[in-house]
Each structure stands twice: as C-alpha cells, then as structure tokens.
Design a protein around this motif. Structure first.
Motif, PDB file in Angstrom:
ATOM      1  N   GLY A 192       0.597  -1.433  -0.106  1.00  0.00           N
ATOM      2  CA  GLY A 192      -0.168  -0.051   0.116  1.00  0.00           C
ATOM      3  C   GLY A 192       1.031   1.298  -0.147  1.00  0.00           C
ATOM      4  N   HIS A 193       2.171   1.102  -0.327  1.00  0.00           N
ATOM      5  CA  HIS A 193       3.175   2.333   0.146  1.00  0.00           C
ATOM      6  C   HIS A 193       3.094   2.403  -1.622  1.00  0.00           C
ATOM      7  CE1 HIS A 193       2.256   2.177   3.898  1.00  0.00           C
ATOM      8  NE2 HIS A 193       2.826   3.196   4.618  1.00  0.00           N
ATOM      9  N   ARG A 194       4.242   3.837  -2.239  1.00  0.00           N
ATOM     10  CA  ARG A 194       4.673   3.948  -3.340  1.00  0.00           C
ATOM     11  C   ARG A 194       6.092   4.952  -2.679  1.00  0.00           C
ATOM     12  NH1 ARG A 194       1.726   0.184  -4.039  1.00  0.00           N
ATOM     13  NH2 ARG A 194       0.326   0.176  -5.395  1.00  0.00           N
ATOM     14  N   GLU A 195       7.121   4.654  -3.093  1.00  0.00           N
ATOM     15  CA  GLU A 195       8.172   5.801  -3.557  1.00  0.00           C
ATOM     16  C   GLU A 195       8.190   6.597  -4.111  1.00  0.00           C
ATOM     17  OE1 GLU A 195       9.288   4.861  -0.284  1.00  0.00           O
ATOM     18  OE2 GLU A 195       8.192   3.067   0.105  1.00  0.00           O
ATOM     19  N   ASP A 196       8.951   8.043  -4.307  1.00  0.00           N
ATOM     20  CA  ASP A 196       9.718   8.806  -5.130  1.00  0.00           C
ATOM     21  C   ASP A 196      10.702   8.823  -5.543  1.00  0.00           C
ATOM     22  OD1 ASP A 196       6.736  10.068  -4.575  1.00  0.00           O
ATOM     23  OD2 ASP A 196       7.009  11.156  -3.698  1.00  0.00           O
ATOM     24  N   LEU A 197      10.745   8.564  -7.235  1.00  0.00           N
ATOM     25  CA  LEU A 197      12.269   8.540  -6.860  1.00  0.00           C
ATOM     26  C   LEU A 197      12.067   9.754  -7.817  1.00  0.00           C
ATOM     27  CD1 LEU A 197      15.102   7.352  -7.238  1.00  0.00           C
ATOM     28  CD2 LEU A 197      13.685   5.968  -9.175  1.00  0.00           C
ATOM     29  N   GLN A 198      13.396  10.534  -7.581  1.00  0.00           N
ATOM     30  CA  GLN A 198      13.529  11.603  -8.385  1.00  0.00           C
ATOM     31  C   GLN A 198      14.359  11.768  -9.582  1.00  0.00           C
ATOM     32  OE1 GLN A 198      14.953  15.476  -6.757  1.00  0.00           O
ATOM     33  NE2 GLN A 198      13.082  17.118  -6.671  1.00  0.00           N
ATOM     34  N   ILE A 199      14.626  12.571 -10.866  1.00  0.00           N
ATOM     35  CA  ILE A 199      15.354  13.004 -11.582  1.00  0.00           C
ATOM     36  C   ILE A 199      15.527  14.136 -12.546  1.00  0.00           C
ATOM     37  CG2 ILE A 199      16.047  12.319 -14.054  1.00  0.00           C
ATOM     38  CD1 ILE A 199      14.334   9.570 -13.264  1.00  0.00           C
ATOM     39  N   ALA A 200      16.499  14.186 -11.826  1.00  0.00           N
ATOM     40  CA  ALA A 200      16.977  16.169 -11.686  1.00  0.00           C
ATOM     41  C   ALA A 200      18.240  15.934 -12.698  1.00  0.00           C
ATOM     42  CB  ALA A 200      17.625  16.569 -10.657  1.00  0.00           C
ATOM     43  N   MET A 201      17.756  16.871 -13.369  1.00  0.00           N
ATOM     44  CA  MET A 201      18.505  17.513 -14.876  1.00  0.00           C
ATOM     45  C   MET A 201      18.959  18.825 -15.198  1.00  0.00           C
ATOM     46  SD  MET A 201      17.237  14.575 -17.692  1.00  0.00           S
ATOM     47  CE  MET A 201      15.254  14.578 -17.125  1.00  0.00           C
ATOM     48  N   ARG A 202      20.764  19.345 -15.052  1.00  0.00           N
ATOM     49  CA  ARG A 202      20.787  19.935 -15.868  1.00  0.00           C
ATOM     50  C   ARG A 202      21.368  20.191 -17.273  1.00  0.00           C
ATOM     51  NH1 ARG A 202      21.776  24.511 -12.811  1.00  0.00           N
ATOM     52  NH2 ARG A 202      22.833  23.675 -10.388  1.00  0.00           N
ATOM     53  N   VAL A 203      20.502  20.730 -17.666  1.00  0.00           N
ATOM     54  CA  VAL A 203      20.683  21.410 -19.082  1.00  0.00           C
ATOM     55  C   VAL A 203      21.105  22.315 -19.258  1.00  0.00           C
ATOM     56  CG1 VAL A 203      19.573  20.598 -21.942  1.00  0.00           C
ATOM     57  CG2 VAL A 203      18.986  18.989 -19.243  1.00  0.00           C
ATOM     58  N   LEU A 204      22.665  22.319 -20.045  1.00  0.00           N
ATOM     59  CA  LEU A 204      23.077  23.575 -20.448  1.00  0.00           C
ATOM     60  C   LEU A 204      21.858  24.388 -21.696  1.00  0.00           C
ATOM     61  CD1 LEU A 204      25.890  24.837 -21.079  1.00  0.00           C
ATOM     62  CD2 LEU A 204      26.138  24.004 -23.386  1.00  0.00           C
ATOM     63  N   SER A 205      22.277  25.974 -20.992  1.00  0.00           N
ATOM     64  CA  SER A 205      21.362  26.693 -22.070  1.00  0.00           C
ATOM     65  C   SER A 205      19.854  26.886 -21.707  1.00  0.00           C
ATOM     66  CB  SER A 205      21.982  27.028 -22.994  1.00  0.00           C
ATOM     67  OG  SER A 205      23.358  27.641 -23.522  1.00  0.00           O
ATOM     68  N   SER A 206      19.523  25.717 -20.906  1.00  0.00           N
ATOM     69  CA  SER A 206      18.485  25.159 -20.907  1.00  0.00           C
ATOM     70  C   SER A 206      17.556  25.472 -19.250  1.00  0.00           C
ATOM     71  CB  SER A 206      17.536  23.957 -21.066  1.00  0.00           C
ATOM     72  OG  SER A 206      16.479  23.788 -20.832  1.00  0.00           O
ATOM     73  N   GLY A 207      18.581  24.840 -18.348  1.00  0.00           N
ATOM     74  CA  GLY A 207      18.214  24.975 -16.770  1.00  0.00           C
ATOM     75  C   GLY A 207      18.016  24.110 -16.222  1.00  0.00           C
ATOM     76  N   ASN A 208      17.455  23.853 -15.618  1.00  0.00           N
ATOM     77  CA  ASN A 208      16.930  22.357 -14.032  1.00  0.00           C
ATOM     78  C   ASN A 208      15.253  22.198 -14.630  1.00  0.00           C
ATOM     79  OD1 ASN A 208      19.372  23.014 -12.744  1.00  0.00           O
ATOM     80  ND2 ASN A 208      18.366  24.555 -11.335  1.00  0.00           N
ATOM     81  N   LEU A 209      15.638  20.487 -14.842  1.00  0.00           N
ATOM     82  CA  LEU A 209      14.786  19.419 -15.523  1.00  0.00           C
ATOM     83  C   LEU A 209      14.651  19.211 -14.273  1.00  0.00           C
ATOM     84  CD1 LEU A 209      12.066  18.656 -17.345  1.00  0.00           C
ATOM     85  CD2 LEU A 209      14.161  17.522 -18.720  1.00  0.00           C
ATOM     86  N   THR A 210      13.154  18.807 -13.812  1.00  0.00           N
ATOM     87  CA  THR A 210      13.225  17.879 -12.437  1.00  0.00           C
ATOM     88  C   THR A 210      11.869  16.989 -13.203  1.00  0.00           C
ATOM     89  OG1 THR A 210      14.423  18.872 -11.242  1.00  0.00           O
ATOM     90  CG2 THR A 210      13.165  17.221 -10.164  1.00  0.00           C
ATOM     91  N   THR A 211      11.736  15.912 -12.687  1.00  0.00           N
ATOM     92  CA  THR A 211      11.012  15.066 -12.881  1.00  0.00           C
ATOM     93  C   THR A 211      10.384  13.829 -11.519  1.00  0.00           C
ATOM     94  OG1 THR A 211       8.312  13.321 -14.197  1.00  0.00           O
ATOM     95  CG2 THR A 211      11.494  12.950 -14.779  1.00  0.00           C
ATOM     96  N   CYS A 212       9.810  12.776 -11.633  1.00  0.00           N
ATOM     97  CA  CYS A 212       9.440  12.320 -10.671  1.00  0.00           C
ATOM     98  C   CYS A 212       8.949  10.929 -10.503  1.00  0.00           C
ATOM     99  CB  CYS A 212       8.481  13.060  -9.318  1.00  0.00           C
ATOM    100  SG  CYS A 212       9.009  12.372  -7.579  1.00  0.00           S
ATOM    101  N   LEU A 213       9.257  10.155 -10.573  1.00  0.00           N
ATOM    102  CA  LEU A 213       8.094   8.685 -11.383  1.00  0.00           C
ATOM    103  C   LEU A 213       7.672   7.922  -9.316  1.00  0.00           C
ATOM    104  CD1 LEU A 213      11.189   6.854 -13.445  1.00  0.00           C
ATOM    105  CD2 LEU A 213       9.170   8.794 -14.206  1.00  0.00           C
ATOM    106  N   GLN A 214       6.751   7.632  -9.679  1.00  0.00           N
ATOM    107  CA  GLN A 214       6.501   6.719  -8.657  1.00  0.00           C
ATOM    108  C   GLN A 214       6.556   5.552  -8.625  1.00  0.00           C
ATOM    109  OE1 GLN A 214       2.308   8.033  -7.112  1.00  0.00           O
ATOM    110  NE2 GLN A 214       1.048   5.940  -7.735  1.00  0.00           N
ATOM    111  N   ILE A 215       7.116   4.811  -7.526  1.00  0.00           N
ATOM    112  CA  ILE A 215       7.986   3.548  -7.717  1.00  0.00           C
ATOM    113  C   ILE A 215       7.221   2.631  -6.939  1.00  0.00           C
ATOM    114  CG2 ILE A 215       9.932   1.990  -7.529  1.00  0.00           C
ATOM    115  CD1 ILE A 215      10.148   4.175  -9.612  1.00  0.00           C
ATOM    116  N   LYS A 216       7.482   1.119  -6.530  1.00  0.00           N
ATOM    117  CA  LYS A 216       6.915   0.259  -5.942  1.00  0.00           C
ATOM    118  C   LYS A 216       8.385  -1.286  -5.940  1.00  0.00           C
ATOM    119  CE  LYS A 216       4.020  -2.605  -3.806  1.00  0.00           C
ATOM    120  NZ  LYS A 216       3.482  -2.752  -2.256  1.00  0.00           N
TER     121      LYS A 216
END
Length: 171
Positions: free
Chosen positions: A102-126
C-alpha cells in the motif's frame, strides 16, 4: 533568440527509458485504481538490481549533470546527430528497502541542461523483493516516458506534458 519580453522559450522532448541490467529486461508499470497515491502510474522495480536509464533529447541538448534519487549519477553520451542525442546512466537499487504493502516511493530524476536550466521529474515507484517476479512483472511493459518541455529564460524547465508509453500503446 530574443522575444519582445526577453529570451524566447525553447521547446524540446525528453524521452526516458528504463530497463533492467544485465540483459536489458523490460520494466513494468501499472495504473493505480485508488486515488490515495500522488500519481496515477506506478513503475515497478526490484531491490538489489541495476537499471539502465536512457535519456534522449529531441532536438539535441547538452546534459551537464544528472541526479537519480538525490545521488549524482554519471551520464555518458551514446549518440548525437542534428535531430537528437542520447545519454545512458545506471541506477542501483542496492540497499533500497522493499516498499510496504500500500505504499509508493518517489524517485526524483534531476537534470541540468546547458542553456536550458534545471529539469526535474518524479517517478512513483514500488520496490519489490529480488526474487518476486510475479508482482514485479505484472502490468504493462513500460516502453518510455516522454516529457514535453519548455525552458523558461534558460533557468527552469517546465514539463508541459508527461506521457507514459507502453509497448505499442499510448497510455
């Protein structure tokens, strides 16, 4: 390129593909039937395993840094041409605890992209025990996750749309 109100926004697509090493086995995901979780889709991973994350950018971008689950992770450029580029990185689930029922974890994926900035997304993981194949492989094969992105003033990347693609189907 400058617009009337400062730098023009740039748009690109990031495609994330996650497969289990050593033989690039598919990863599965499922739609949640309850609204008690933060996201509708859960990606299923085994503990004590290694996963290869392939990241592609269309049009090509320069990936300056990558962090998975808060840990700096080396990413190696595998391919680049005038239309796209691709990077690969590895994520280990060694010492990650099994997710309680009944629990899920967050797995954050953070990227720094040149001339674009910081991109972060989060996957819900079991996370499942290593030998637990029936539950870990139940659901749909996850082909990739597409992120349609807009860079705002070269500092912050907004994810305009997130699409989970199952093998052969749009989800």
């Amino acid at each position: 390129m400058q617009g009337e109100n400062g730098p023009a926004a740039s748009h690109y697509r990031v495609t994330l593909s996650l497969r289990r090493e050593p033989n690039l086995s598919p990863v599965f995901c499922k739609m949640e039937t309850s609204n008690k979780f933060r996201q509708l889709k859960t990606v299923k991973l085994s503990v004590d395993a290694t996963y290869r994350l392939d990241i592609s950018f269309k049009p090509p971008q320069v990936l300056q840094s990558l962090a998975i689950g808060g840990k700096e992770t080396p990413a190696v450029e595998r391919a680049r041409d005038g239309t796209a580029c691709a990077y690969s990185a590895y994520h280990s689930t060694k010492d990650v605890p099994v997710s309680p029922r009944g629990h899920r974890e967050d797995l954050q994926i953070a990227m720094r992209v040149l001339s674009s900035g910081n991109l972060t997304t989060c996957l819900q993981i079991k996370y499942y025990p290593t030998g637990e194949q029936s539950h870990c492989q139940w659901g749909s094969r996850l082909h990739c996750i597409e992120l349609d992105c807009t860079s705002v003033e070269g500092r912050l990347v907004m994810v305009d749309r997130e699409t989970y693609r199952k093998l052969g189907i749009t989800a």
